[in-house]
Design a protein around this motif. Structure first.
Motif, PDB file in Angstrom:
ATOM      1  N   MET A  18       0.904  -1.239  -0.162  1.00 34.29           N
ATOM      2  CA  MET A  18       0.223   0.151  -0.030  1.00 34.29           C
ATOM      3  C   MET A  18       0.936   1.194   0.113  1.00 34.29           C
ATOM      4  SD  MET A  18      -2.969   1.204   2.659  1.00 34.29           S
ATOM      5  CE  MET A  18      -4.060  -0.367   2.361  1.00 34.29           C
ATOM      6  N   SER A  19       0.503   2.159  -1.006  1.00 40.91           N
ATOM      7  CA  SER A  19       1.220   3.497  -0.960  1.00 40.91           C
ATOM      8  C   SER A  19       1.254   4.191   0.259  1.00 40.91           C
ATOM      9  CB  SER A  19       0.938   3.998  -2.177  1.00 40.91           C
ATOM     10  OG  SER A  19      -0.567   4.545  -2.103  1.00 40.91           O
ATOM     11  N   LYS A  20       2.062   4.732   0.749  1.00 38.47           N
ATOM     12  CA  LYS A  20       2.209   5.721   1.979  1.00 38.47           C
ATOM     13  C   LYS A  20       2.317   7.444   1.723  1.00 38.47           C
ATOM     14  CE  LYS A  20       2.283   2.129   4.652  1.00 38.47           C
ATOM     15  NZ  LYS A  20       1.265   1.827   5.702  1.00 38.47           N
ATOM     16  N   VAL A  21       1.678   7.855   2.651  1.00 41.41           N
ATOM     17  CA  VAL A  21       1.641   9.515   2.353  1.00 41.41           C
ATOM     18  C   VAL A  21       2.388   9.942   3.830  1.00 41.41           C
ATOM     19  CG1 VAL A  21       0.426  11.413   2.146  1.00 41.41           C
ATOM     20  CG2 VAL A  21      -0.163   9.526   1.110  1.00 41.41           C
ATOM     21  N   LYS A  22       3.209  10.628   3.614  1.00 44.49           N
ATOM     22  CA  LYS A  22       3.924  11.235   4.678  1.00 44.49           C
ATOM     23  C   LYS A  22       3.218  12.567   5.360  1.00 44.49           C
ATOM     24  CE  LYS A  22       8.510   9.463   3.832  1.00 44.49           C
ATOM     25  NZ  LYS A  22       9.973   9.713   3.318  1.00 44.49           N
ATOM     26  N   SER A  23       3.298  12.812   6.659  1.00 43.32           N
ATOM     27  CA  SER A  23       2.820  13.817   7.341  1.00 43.32           C
ATOM     28  C   SER A  23       3.743  14.871   7.815  1.00 43.32           C
ATOM     29  CB  SER A  23       1.950  13.341   8.626  1.00 43.32           C
ATOM     30  OG  SER A  23       1.533  14.342   9.400  1.00 43.32           O
ATOM     31  N   GLY A  24       3.372  15.913   7.722  1.00 46.41           N
ATOM     32  CA  GLY A  24       4.384  16.984   8.123  1.00 46.41           C
ATOM     33  C   GLY A  24       5.472  17.238   7.214  1.00 46.41           C
ATOM     34  N   SER A  25       5.096  17.004   6.077  1.00 44.22           N
ATOM     35  CA  SER A  25       6.333  16.946   4.928  1.00 44.22           C
ATOM     36  C   SER A  25       6.811  18.461   5.030  1.00 44.22           C
ATOM     37  CB  SER A  25       5.608  16.945   3.633  1.00 44.22           C
ATOM     38  OG  SER A  25       6.493  17.253   2.588  1.00 44.22           O
ATOM     39  N   VAL A  26       8.144  18.285   4.539  1.00 45.24           N
ATOM     40  CA  VAL A  26       8.997  19.592   4.422  1.00 45.24           C
ATOM     41  C   VAL A  26       8.628  20.412   3.231  1.00 45.24           C
ATOM     42  CG1 VAL A  26      10.736  18.394   2.978  1.00 45.24           C
ATOM     43  CG2 VAL A  26      11.433  20.158   4.275  1.00 45.24           C
ATOM     44  N   TRP A  27       7.723  19.765   2.447  1.00 45.27           N
ATOM     45  CA  TRP A  27       7.185  20.588   1.263  1.00 45.27           C
ATOM     46  C   TRP A  27       6.307  21.814   1.641  1.00 45.27           C
ATOM     47  CZ3 TRP A  27       8.393  21.604  -3.513  1.00 45.27           C
ATOM     48  CH2 TRP A  27       8.838  20.403  -4.313  1.00 45.27           C
ATOM     49  N   ALA A  28       5.788  21.789   2.670  1.00 47.23           N
ATOM     50  CA  ALA A  28       5.191  22.829   3.060  1.00 47.23           C
ATOM     51  C   ALA A  28       6.169  23.981   3.176  1.00 47.23           C
ATOM     52  CB  ALA A  28       4.245  22.435   4.459  1.00 47.23           C
ATOM     53  N   TRP A  29       7.301  24.002   3.753  1.00 46.76           N
ATOM     54  CA  TRP A  29       8.199  24.960   4.108  1.00 46.76           C
ATOM     55  C   TRP A  29       9.010  25.227   2.721  1.00 46.76           C
ATOM     56  CZ3 TRP A  29       7.680  27.485   8.299  1.00 46.76           C
ATOM     57  CH2 TRP A  29       6.858  26.805   9.330  1.00 46.76           C
ATOM     58  N   LEU A  30       8.952  24.461   1.708  1.00 44.41           N
ATOM     59  CA  LEU A  30       9.725  24.596   0.319  1.00 44.41           C
ATOM     60  C   LEU A  30       8.358  25.540  -0.236  1.00 44.41           C
ATOM     61  CD1 LEU A  30      11.266  21.517  -0.479  1.00 44.41           C
ATOM     62  CD2 LEU A  30      12.126  23.376   0.277  1.00 44.41           C
ATOM     63  N   VAL A  31       7.303  25.183  -0.165  1.00 42.16           N
ATOM     64  CA  VAL A  31       6.320  25.989  -0.882  1.00 42.16           C
ATOM     65  C   VAL A  31       6.331  27.473  -0.308  1.00 42.16           C
ATOM     66  CG1 VAL A  31       3.892  26.473  -1.136  1.00 42.16           C
ATOM     67  CG2 VAL A  31       4.780  24.383  -1.610  1.00 42.16           C
ATOM     68  N   LEU A  32       6.571  27.695   1.074  1.00 43.48           N
ATOM     69  CA  LEU A  32       6.734  29.081   1.620  1.00 43.48           C
ATOM     70  C   LEU A  32       7.884  29.779   1.104  1.00 43.48           C
ATOM     71  CD1 LEU A  32       6.115  30.989   3.796  1.00 43.48           C
ATOM     72  CD2 LEU A  32       7.572  29.978   5.531  1.00 43.48           C
ATOM     73  N   ILE A  33       9.003  28.862   0.664  1.00 43.71           N
ATOM     74  CA  ILE A  33      10.095  29.526  -0.046  1.00 43.71           C
ATOM     75  C   ILE A  33       9.536  30.178  -1.295  1.00 43.71           C
ATOM     76  CG2 ILE A  33      12.286  29.186  -1.075  1.00 43.71           C
ATOM     77  CD1 ILE A  33      12.853  27.471   1.224  1.00 43.71           C
ATOM     78  N   GLY A  34       8.827  29.210  -1.940  1.00 43.20           N
ATOM     79  CA  GLY A  34       8.253  29.674  -3.194  1.00 43.20           C
ATOM     80  C   GLY A  34       7.396  31.062  -3.304  1.00 43.20           C
ATOM     81  N   CYS A  35       6.626  31.176  -2.192  1.00 46.18           N
ATOM     82  CA  CYS A  35       5.907  32.360  -1.990  1.00 46.18           C
ATOM     83  C   CYS A  35       6.696  33.442  -1.564  1.00 46.18           C
ATOM     84  CB  CYS A  35       4.670  31.920  -0.646  1.00 46.18           C
ATOM     85  SG  CYS A  35       3.665  30.822  -1.025  1.00 46.18           S
TER      86      CYS A  35
END
Length: 425
Positions: free
Chosen positions: A1-18
């Motif tokens: 079963m595929s897994k989805v990680k919680s609390g991803s670092v991607w949120a903070w990378l998106v903030l850098i994009g913002c």
């Protein structure tokens, strides 16, 4: 079963994009426009009204375009929308370095207005509220504080370039730096939603046997449920909360814009021009600190109390400054406290929108709030100018700002209560 990680670092990378598409162009280009006024006037012999007309055109165009920007950001991939917006604004700013006719500056104001409808107030809060289930307040405040910090740095750097090489070279350098940084950071880090990256929003609750991971099915269901919480745009439009929310955002904008009158107030009064110049720096620093503190407070105690702190701080700071007379220490203290009210525009407005109506149609609802902010920007200078021209004093301006903060303090809890009735059971 595929897994989805919680609390991803991607949120903070998106903030850098913002920060790339919002903080950099607003801090480096929009907030340093004043340093180019005098040299452009001197070179071409234009009046100040003519030279700055493009800054009047910009918020009017932005107010018209903001609702359409909200719909586009909700329907299409913001990564490529904002990358294109960053490129268009950056290249238009580069072209303005070669503008020699008033119509060229005014055309730049139109392009500025269309692109600002996306990047100046709307897209960053929309993306942050999608990517951060918790900590959205501090994330918004980080992007806003970065903007202020860049403005503090870019203004003297730009002035030094003007003194050494002329305004055209200075504008070209600042515009090229802005264009490259904005486009690269936006394209590299902005993503539409956590589900696109197969992750959960930052701070999403973790359940199940594995506290580190959740199944894709569980994650998708959780994200969909969270994104569908809140009022629809149709419900919001029928609620008085929508209009008091727009009014609160406009009030914070009107009050924040008053800081531009401070140098003239000091120059025409007992304190003197040098105190006025120092006061602007103090307001900017107070605003940086205020944004970070208000963001943290929002995450700890909620938007209602945070909004009240911002409005009370703004009113108290302006009152101290107004009544300081020739006392520089009291005046500076008032300006530092006023920073909390000044910071409210970029922190309280987006978080109050989320707290009032939820995330369901956030981008479309906040696009109308942005329209109110742009309209308030367009009329603020006229309002303060008329008060001074008709009274010969800034006393009326101070009283208006204090009264507006008091009105906002009353409207914040009303707005939350009225909006929450639509969707919170």
């Amino acid at each position: 079963m595929s897994k989805v990680k919680s609390g991803s670092v991607w949120a903070w990378l998106v903030l850098i994009g913002c920060i790339g598409f919002y903080s950099i162009p607003t801090g480096i280009i929009a907030n340093t426009s004043g340093i180019f006024v005098a040299p452009v006037m001197d070179q071409f012999g234009w009046s100040q009204t003519d030279t700055t007309m493009y800054r009047t055109i910009q918020p009017i165009v932005s107010a018209i375009c903001a609702p359409f920007a909200g719909k586009l950001l909700e329907k299409y991939d913001p990564r490529w929308i904002m990358t294109a917006v960053s490129a268009v604004f950056g290249l238009a700013s580069v072209a303005s370095a070669f503008a020699t006719e008033l119509w060229q500056w005014n055309l730049y104001g139109v392009v500025f207005g269309v692109t600002a409808a996306f990047f100046m107030y709307l897209a960053a809060p929309v993306l942050i509220n999608i990517w951060f289930e918790k900590g959205a307040g501090i994330a918004v405040s980080i992007s806003a504080a970065t903007l202020s910090l860049l403005a503090v740095i870019a203004s003297p750097v730009g002035q030094a370039l003007i003194s050494a090489y002329g305004w055209q070279t200075a504008r070209l350098v600042l515009s090229l730096v802005t264009t490259v940084a904005s486009v690269v950071l936006c394209a590299a880090f902005v993503r539409k939603s956590p589900s696109v990256m197969n992750v959960l929003p930052f701070g999403a609750s973790q359940t199940g046997e594995d506290a580190e991971e959740r199944s894709a099915e569980e994650a998708a269901a959780a994200v969909a449920a969270a994104e569908n919480e809140g009022a629809t745009i149709e419900e919001a439009r029928k609620s008085p909360a929508m209009y008091t929310l727009i009014l609160v955002a406009g009030i914070f904008c009107m009050c924040a814009a008053f800081f531009q009158q401070i140098p003239a107030f000091c120059a025409h009064g007992e304190l003197g021009a040098s105190v006025g110049a120092m006061a602007v720096s103090i307001i900017m620093v107070g605003g940086i600190v205020g944004k970070l503190l208000l963001g943290a407070l929002n995450d700890k105690i909620g938007i209602q109390w945070t909004g009240l702190i911002a409005t009370i701080g703004g009113a108290l700071g302006i009152t101290l400054a107004w009544q300081s007379g020739a006392n520089e220490a009291v005046f500076y203290a008032g300006m530092a406290i006023f920073g909390f009210g000044y910071a409210g525009l970029t922190v309280i407005a987006p978080m109050l929108t989320r707290g009032t109506f939820g995330p369901r149609n956030y981008s479309q609802i906040y696009s109308w709030v942005s329209t109110g902010i742009f309209i308030a920007t367009a009329i603020s200078f006229t309002v303060y100018g008329l008060i001074y021209d008709n009274t010969g004093s800034y006393d009326g301006c101070f009283m208006v700002v204090i009264a507006l903060y008091v009105v906002a303090a009353v409207l914040v809890p009303f707005t939350l209560k009225a909006g929450n009735k639509l969707w919170k059971k």
